[in-house]
Scaffold this active site. Structure first.
Site, PDB file in Angstrom:
ATOM      1  N   GLN A 223      52.601  33.060  24.897  1.00  0.00           N
ATOM      2  CA  GLN A 223      51.569  34.089  24.972  1.00  0.00           C
ATOM      3  C   GLN A 223      52.086  35.437  24.480  1.00  0.00           C
ATOM      4  O   GLN A 223      51.316  36.386  24.398  1.00  0.00           O
ATOM      5  CB  GLN A 223      51.085  34.241  26.415  1.00  0.00           C
ATOM      6  CG  GLN A 223      50.369  33.027  26.960  1.00  0.00           C
ATOM      7  CD  GLN A 223      50.064  33.164  28.447  1.00  0.00           C
ATOM      8  OE1 GLN A 223      50.464  32.324  29.240  1.00  0.00           O
ATOM      9  NE2 GLN A 223      49.367  34.212  28.840  1.00  0.00           N
ATOM     10  N   PHE A 254      47.829  30.115  30.818  1.00  0.00           N
ATOM     11  CA  PHE A 254      47.469  30.607  32.161  1.00  0.00           C
ATOM     12  C   PHE A 254      48.496  31.592  32.724  1.00  0.00           C
ATOM     13  O   PHE A 254      48.573  31.783  33.931  1.00  0.00           O
ATOM     14  CB  PHE A 254      47.270  29.442  33.133  1.00  0.00           C
ATOM     15  CG  PHE A 254      46.360  28.370  32.635  1.00  0.00           C
ATOM     16  CD1 PHE A 254      45.032  28.631  32.364  1.00  0.00           C
ATOM     17  CD2 PHE A 254      46.833  27.083  32.416  1.00  0.00           C
ATOM     18  CE1 PHE A 254      44.186  27.646  31.882  1.00  0.00           C
ATOM     19  CE2 PHE A 254      45.991  26.088  31.939  1.00  0.00           C
ATOM     20  CZ  PHE A 254      44.659  26.363  31.667  1.00  0.00           C
ATOM     21  N   ARG A 336      49.663  44.754  41.202  1.00  0.00           N
ATOM     22  CA  ARG A 336      48.240  44.432  41.040  1.00  0.00           C
ATOM     23  C   ARG A 336      47.666  43.866  42.333  1.00  0.00           C
ATOM     24  O   ARG A 336      46.492  44.086  42.642  1.00  0.00           O
ATOM     25  CB  ARG A 336      48.023  43.474  39.870  1.00  0.00           C
ATOM     26  CG  ARG A 336      46.552  43.281  39.527  1.00  0.00           C
ATOM     27  CD  ARG A 336      46.352  42.458  38.271  1.00  0.00           C
ATOM     28  NE  ARG A 336      46.459  43.221  37.056  1.00  0.00           N
ATOM     29  CZ  ARG A 336      45.429  43.760  36.401  1.00  0.00           C
ATOM     30  NH1 ARG A 336      44.211  43.645  36.897  1.00  0.00           N
ATOM     31  NH2 ARG A 336      45.613  44.412  35.280  1.00  0.00           N
ATOM     32  N   ARG A 368      47.118  33.386  35.965  1.00  0.00           N
ATOM     33  CA  ARG A 368      45.743  33.889  35.816  1.00  0.00           C
ATOM     34  C   ARG A 368      45.311  34.722  37.032  1.00  0.00           C
ATOM     35  O   ARG A 368      45.261  34.231  38.147  1.00  0.00           O
ATOM     36  CB  ARG A 368      44.808  32.701  35.640  1.00  0.00           C
ATOM     37  CG  ARG A 368      43.424  33.041  35.146  1.00  0.00           C
ATOM     38  CD  ARG A 368      42.654  31.757  34.934  1.00  0.00           C
ATOM     39  NE  ARG A 368      41.473  31.955  34.099  1.00  0.00           N
ATOM     40  CZ  ARG A 368      40.770  30.948  33.560  1.00  0.00           C
ATOM     41  NH1 ARG A 368      41.150  29.698  33.767  1.00  0.00           N
ATOM     42  NH2 ARG A 368      39.699  31.208  32.831  1.00  0.00           N
ATOM     43  N   GLU A 738      40.309  36.410  33.460  1.00  0.00           N
ATOM     44  CA  GLU A 738      40.841  36.319  34.816  1.00  0.00           C
ATOM     45  C   GLU A 738      39.830  36.560  35.936  1.00  0.00           C
ATOM     46  O   GLU A 738      39.900  35.912  36.979  1.00  0.00           O
ATOM     47  CB  GLU A 738      42.015  37.298  34.968  1.00  0.00           C
ATOM     48  CG  GLU A 738      43.221  36.909  34.155  1.00  0.00           C
ATOM     49  CD  GLU A 738      44.292  37.998  34.170  1.00  0.00           C
ATOM     50  OE1 GLU A 738      45.410  37.712  34.600  1.00  0.00           O
ATOM     51  OE2 GLU A 738      43.989  39.120  33.745  1.00  0.00           O
TER      52      GLU A 738
END
Length: 784
Positions: A223, A254, A336, A368, A738
């Site tokens: 990714q 993912f 997060r 994800r 997401e």
């Protein structure tokens, strides 16, 4: 006169009268175009890294894995392995020509284990052989001399030992202790939520090809090609410009291929450097489970104060993340989780403590939602607990706590929620899903049925879109228009099945006014677009789509200026639509205009660059505006549990989700459905179990259960919220990768409601995932 001179001096192609033009086809954006690789994938013609024809002389590597969770590495005996047929070499830490530590930001993870091993499955080295099976068999013959050391395997042990990969972080607003003391009601609780294996269909793989003059070509299922480039260069002791990384597509990622694909590329490149031959390294499924990190397991403790309506007045919250043995991406993941521990709710007086715990397990990584699900689930559990304690409907508690306006629209990290649609969105779903009527029917059912108990929950999602690290919110792209009118686009994002390339092609097609079929998006390549950010944080289309739009717009503007000169009009009066270029006086085919422009030496390619506006973020205080906007959604889920066996089933799902103005409704609905089912798996069947030796017994499909087709409910209804993004995002769209994952928290809350109904005491001590065993434990009928 040569042919080129003849072409350049040729008369312009005659313009066609506007009244002769064919009807203008619909724009590409907003249409449910099939995924650009769908036909090839169904036919088996889509190429992945392992399908690339191999260069003559290619060798194959297999990892040597630690069998001890924590220990001192005293020696490696590879004599038996080296004597096996086909074996070309055994590579250990001493064979790394550059830095022996990976180029991760914390610089805390070795390429190969050096003096110690930190988890079962840590890679000590690789065996390289003529065939895959020769390498794998030989790797199992390598004998490791490891002196065991004490291992930390649980979050509780890590907290007790203050074992952290990064320092704890604390966020406070108001006076939580005073608010708790003054609240009419208080609750305390604790629970845990497990990790999750990425289980991509295409496992981790890399193919390293040495080129001339110390240059390298790396094929990687990643990714983040730019990070693979940097990591390989760092390990080989060369500059980034000597390494080219290419990825046409992944068979799923993912988040599991955001950083950890880089490990394989480095291991393969180190082996190829040592042996002077191309080397491919593909992990089998068992090794993939043992080597790679998962979603971070979390543990929570909370104390909440609230009034008679369920409105939160004060909250103290502890989040502990199991990060594994190194930092990897644990810092931003845990950040997060802190950002999303409010989800949809205004928290006026709040204290949050976030611990990033070091354990002797795989180094956990992006997944994800990137910590968002681990933040959202705790506040949703608190809402459910408050409702049961008060004996009122949980939706009413959620509604009274929603973000509002004025003083109730600022998050605990000081970002104003400017685009709030929570109240109308939840009310719309409440009505369309017939929530109140179904709650009454379920209550009647549960009163009459002793064995099967049902539960219903409607939960919202508010998910911030952007990388929390501001510097990653940038992207570049290239758009080439060829002399036959066909178009090629290239951007820094990667395609992992989510439809990014399809959306980019739609955007470019509309900017140039050509049919969607005329645009081809090519492989991600560090030799074309440098310094690209990872395809993550749901920002793939936001960033790369916008960059490609700007690149296409530059080419369009060049063509418009050329046509304006021909027709004596302003460039702004020239339109591109339906494969035609229309000025106030003439209509020409796009292909004709391109040919004319080339003959007149007009630039037919351009780059585009985009950086997300408005965002800023103080990492030290976790305050600012880390997100450009929020994506919203809600799900209403009905479940049933069997109180005798603990088995459960999802019966009905109704979703209303906010994707802004959809670029591709078919892809967006597919992302919503897939995200929900993957989230459902995280919270119901996907259980990772480490034993007291640090071994992961759940390392194969036989012991680790992802949702299957039969787990999808027959009633699975998805509607899209009918409004564009209020921010100036590409085509008014919103990210969709997401946010839908967290809609599945409605499954867990519905299961907790069913458990509470079965217990009859208003308690729902259910741990996630809600396997049959955990449901029985919550019911009090299974003794450990």
């Amino acid at each position: 006169m040569n042919a080129r001179d003849t072409q350049a001096d040729a008369a312009p192609v005659p313009a066609r009268d506007s009244h002769d033009a064919a009807p203008v086809p619909a724009r590409a954006a907003g249409q449910p175009h099939p995924h650009e690789s769908a036909r090839a994938q169904v036919a088996g013609a889509a190429h992945y890294v392992d399908d690339i024809p191999e260069i003559k002389g290619t060798l194959y590597a297999a990892p040597i894995l630690s069998t001890v969770a924590h220990g001192r590495l005293r020696g490696v005996d590879a004599a038996a392995a080296q004597a096996m047929p086909g074996v070309r070499g055994v590579l250990l830490s001493a064979d790394v020509p550059g830095d022996k530590m990976l180029a991760a930001f914390a610089h805390d993870e070795p390429v190969f284990a050096i003096d110690t091993v930190q988890h079962v499955g840590q890679v000590v080295g690789v065996v390289v052989a003529d065939t895959v099976m020769q390498a794998r068999r030989a790797a199992r013959r390598v004998v490791l001399d490891i002196e065991p050391l004490p291992a930390i395997l649980t979050l509780q042990d890590a907290l007790a030992a203050q074992s952290y990969v990064l320092p704890p972080v604390f966020v406070r607003r108001g006076d939580a202790q005073r608010a708790l003391a003054n609240a009419p009601h208080r609750l305390q609780g604790a629970f845990e939520v497990g990790g999750q294996e990425h289980f991509y269909l295409e496992g981790q793989i890399a193919y390293a090809l040495p080129l001339e003059q110390r240059q390298w070509w790396i094929y990687s299922s990643t990714q983040h090609p730019g990070e693979v480039q940097h990591w390989v260069a760092h390990a080989l002791g060369i500059e980034n410009n000597a390494v080219r990384v290419e990825c046409r597509r992944m068979g799923g990622g993912f988040g599991g291929k955001e950083t950890q694909a880089g490990h394989l590329a480095v291991w393969a490149a180190v082996a190829a450097h040592r042996l002077g031959r191309p080397v491919k390294l593909r992990l089998d499924r068992d090794d993939d489970f043992m080597v790679t990190g998962k979603r971070h397991p979390f543990a929570y403790e909370y104390t909440v104060g609230y009034d008679d309506t369920g409105r939160i007045q004060g909250l103290q919250l502890m989040l502990a993340a199991n990060c594994g043995f190194s930092a990897d991406l644990s810092g931003p993941v845990a950040d997060r989780a802190v950002f999303h521990s409010d989800n949809a709710y205004f928290l006026e007086d709040v204290e949050i403590a976030s611990y990033r715990c070091k354990t002797n397990t795989q180094s956990h990584t992006a997944y994800r939602g990137f910590g968002g699900p681990q933040g959202v689930i705790v506040i949703e559990a608190i809402m459910g607990d408050i409702a049961r304690a008060l004996g009122i409907d949980a939706l009413d508690v959620r509604m009274v706590n929603l973000y509002g306006t004025h003083e109730r629209n600022v998050t605990h990290y000081q970002m104003t929620v400017e685009d709030n649609i929570l109240q109308p969105l939840l009310s719309t779903l409440e009505h369309s899903a017939q929530y109140r009527r179904r709650q009454a029917a379920i209550a009647a059912w549960n009163a009459q049925t002793p064995v099967l108990k049902r539960g219903l929950a409607l939960t919202p999602v508010k998910f911030g879109i952007s990388f929390t690290a501001t510097l990653f919110n940038q992207a570049g792209a290239l758009v080439h228009v060829y002399t036959d009118g066909s178009v090629q686009a290239n951007h820094g994002g990667t395609e992992m099945g989510q439809g990014l390339n399809t959306k980019v092609a739609q955007i470019v097609a509309d900017e140039l006014g050509v049919p969607f079929a005329r645009v081809r998006v090519t492989a991600s390549d560090t030799g074309k677009v440098p310094n690209a950010s990872a395809t993550a944080a749901s920002s793939g289309t936001d960033l790369n789509g916008r960059a490609a739009q700007f690149a296409a717009r530059n080419v369009r503007d060049n063509l418009a200026g050329f046509v304006a000169g021909l027709d004596n009009c302003g460039a702004g009066a020239v339109r591109f639509e339906g494969g035609q270029v229309v000025s106030p006086t003439a209509t020409r085919h796009f292909d004709d205009v391109v040919g004319m422009a080339y003959a007149n030496r007009i630039q037919l390619w351009s780059d585009g660059f985009y950086r997300t506006p408005k965002i800023h973020y103080d990492k030290a205080t976790l305050t600012g505006r880390p997100f450009y906007y929020f994506a919203y959604g809600a799900a209403c889920t009905e479940v049933v549990i069997d109180t005798l066996t603990g088995e459960s089933r999802v019966l009905k799902v109704d979703i209303l989700h906010d994707v802004g103005r959809s670029i591709n409704p078919a892809i967006d609905v597919g992302q919503i459905e897939g995200g929900f089912i993957q989230g459902m798996g995280w919270l119901t069947t996907e259980q990772l179990v480490w034993n007291d030796k640090g071994v992961l017994p759940t390392h194969a499909p036989s012991t680790y259960k992802i949702p299957a087709t039969g787990d999808t409910p027959a009633h699975f209804k998805v509607d899209l919220w009918p409004a564009p993004n209020r921010e100036d995002n590409v085509y008014g769209s919103k990210a969709v990768g997401e946010p839908p994952f967290m809609l599945a928290i409605s499954v867990f809350e519905a299961l907790r409601n069913a458990v509470a109904a079965a217990r009859g005491d208003g308690q729902a001590p259910l741990q996630a995932p809600a396997t049959a065993e955990n449901v029985l434990r919550a019911l009090g009928t299974l003794i450990n």
